[in-house]
Design an enzyme around this catalytic site. Sequence first.
Site, PDB file in Angstrom:
ATOM      1  N   LEU A  46      19.454   7.918  16.819  1.00  0.00           N
ATOM      2  CA  LEU A  46      18.099   7.697  16.645  1.00  0.00           C
ATOM      3  C   LEU A  46      18.258   6.393  16.621  1.00  0.00           C
ATOM      4  O   LEU A  46      16.108   6.009  16.129  1.00  0.00           O
ATOM      5  CB  LEU A  46      17.814   8.233  15.299  1.00  0.00           C
ATOM      6  CG  LEU A  46      18.765  10.341  15.168  1.00  0.00           C
ATOM      7  CD1 LEU A  46      17.974  11.618  13.964  1.00  0.00           C
ATOM      8  CD2 LEU A  46      16.861  10.253  16.338  1.00  0.00           C
ATOM      9  N   ARG A  67      24.795  -0.952   8.573  1.00  0.00           N
ATOM     10  CA  ARG A  67      26.174  -0.995   8.295  1.00  0.00           C
ATOM     11  C   ARG A  67      26.820   0.255   9.839  1.00  0.00           C
ATOM     12  O   ARG A  67      27.531   1.388   9.470  1.00  0.00           O
ATOM     13  CB  ARG A  67      26.205   0.150   6.517  1.00  0.00           C
ATOM     14  CG  ARG A  67      25.599  -0.868   5.827  1.00  0.00           C
ATOM     15  CD  ARG A  67      26.410  -1.852   5.245  1.00  0.00           C
ATOM     16  NE  ARG A  67      26.157  -2.323   4.549  1.00  0.00           N
ATOM     17  CZ  ARG A  67      26.492  -3.226   3.780  1.00  0.00           C
ATOM     18  NH1 ARG A  67      27.531  -3.986   4.175  1.00  0.00           N
ATOM     19  NH2 ARG A  67      26.319  -4.529   2.435  1.00  0.00           N
ATOM     20  N   GLY A  68      25.770   0.740  10.232  1.00  0.00           N
ATOM     21  CA  GLY A  68      26.575   1.613  10.980  1.00  0.00           C
ATOM     22  C   GLY A  68      25.068   2.191  11.806  1.00  0.00           C
ATOM     23  O   GLY A  68      24.053   1.681  12.019  1.00  0.00           O
ATOM     24  N   LYS A  74      23.907   9.541   9.004  1.00  0.00           N
ATOM     25  CA  LYS A  74      24.368   8.578   9.018  1.00  0.00           C
ATOM     26  C   LYS A  74      25.782   7.494   9.149  1.00  0.00           C
ATOM     27  O   LYS A  74      26.223   8.736   8.060  1.00  0.00           O
ATOM     28  CB  LYS A  74      23.481   7.340   7.829  1.00  0.00           C
ATOM     29  CG  LYS A  74      24.047   6.084   7.778  1.00  0.00           C
ATOM     30  CD  LYS A  74      23.230   5.445   6.582  1.00  0.00           C
ATOM     31  CE  LYS A  74      21.870   5.605   5.529  1.00  0.00           C
ATOM     32  NZ  LYS A  74      21.667   4.667   4.669  1.00  0.00           N
ATOM     33  N   ASP A 127      14.749  -2.399  -2.387  1.00  0.00           N
ATOM     34  CA  ASP A 127      14.849  -2.577  -0.401  1.00  0.00           C
ATOM     35  C   ASP A 127      13.525  -2.099  -0.132  1.00  0.00           C
ATOM     36  O   ASP A 127      13.746  -1.633   1.435  1.00  0.00           O
ATOM     37  CB  ASP A 127      16.004  -2.125  -0.232  1.00  0.00           C
ATOM     38  CG  ASP A 127      16.282  -2.253   1.340  1.00  0.00           C
ATOM     39  OD1 ASP A 127      15.878  -3.451   2.151  1.00  0.00           O
ATOM     40  OD2 ASP A 127      17.132  -2.289   2.136  1.00  0.00           O
TER      41      ASP A 127
END
Length: 341
Positions: free
Chosen positions: A164, A169-170, A186, A283
């Site tokens: 997606l 981080r990945g 995630k 963030d």
Amino acid sequence: MEMKLLAMILPMWACSICLFSSVLVARPDTTVSNIFSSGFVAVKEPISQFSAKMEAQSPGNSEVRIVHHQDLNKKILIALVVTPTILGVLLLFFLCFWIYRLKKLKDSNGKSEQNFDSGRGLSLSPMMERFNSLRTTGKKDSVAVIEYQYLEVATNNFRENNVLGEGGRGRVYKARFNEKFLAAVKRIDDRGQDAEREFENELNWLTKIRHQNIISLLGYCIHNETRFLVYEMMQNGSLEDQLHGPTHGSDLTWHLRMKIAVDVARGLEHLHEHCSPPLVHRDLKSSNILLDSNFNAKLSDFGLAVTGGTQSKNVKLSGTLGYVAPEYLLEGKPMLHLTET
């Protein structure tokens, strides 16, 4: 299925009508009304003078003719009884067959939802039961611990076509736990201390926060040194995707844009005013504002979130430059209220 059934029945009905008509045509010297009126008695009124003379001269022929009429009437009666019976039996047979096919199709769909797998024979039903129990209870500090095998099955072994998006981080994968239930997984491959701290931070806050404008965490998994977070599926992706993706914001009307802004404000208000202790996101950017199928906005990615107020004076300066408050960068502590800035 109904069209196929009609396509099979109509030819049989036509053949039956033709068969019945051929039986009637086989008797050329009388009409249908005369046949039904005569019954099983002999025909007393001749058709022509020739037939009358023949009956007068040859009595035996008259007897043969009577027998012929009787046989014909029996055949017609049998045809009238047998033809509807055969059609009724055929209709009943195809109706039962149709009901059987529908039931079989329904059962197969139910089994596919319960046993959706990637060819390894692993059922996802226990995982769905955990999700449903968490939804039903609605308790805070409750999140499902998911075995790695279930994530492999749901993401089809983390195939590329299920990706997606990709973050720092990945990657984030689409996970299908049954035909109707989708989630976002995630995968955090980073093995550094910062990644570990952000994973624990996100897990800690999202298990405590429940709000309509905050992303819901469904579960997590730790497999060797790889960590996974499972979120609710947000069908319209992120606000960044909508604004800078292929559509370039064409799907976002002015009304939707205002709605998204209000949703984000409500999410922040919940973090600042209703969480105890208050929480600062640190963030907040378009890629961390996710949109569901109705374009309801939800805040995500709480890896850098910290508590506000005097308890956070010595917190390490962190966050995405440009998406944190200037006074936070200058003073080294998050400020929540306008009176404190």
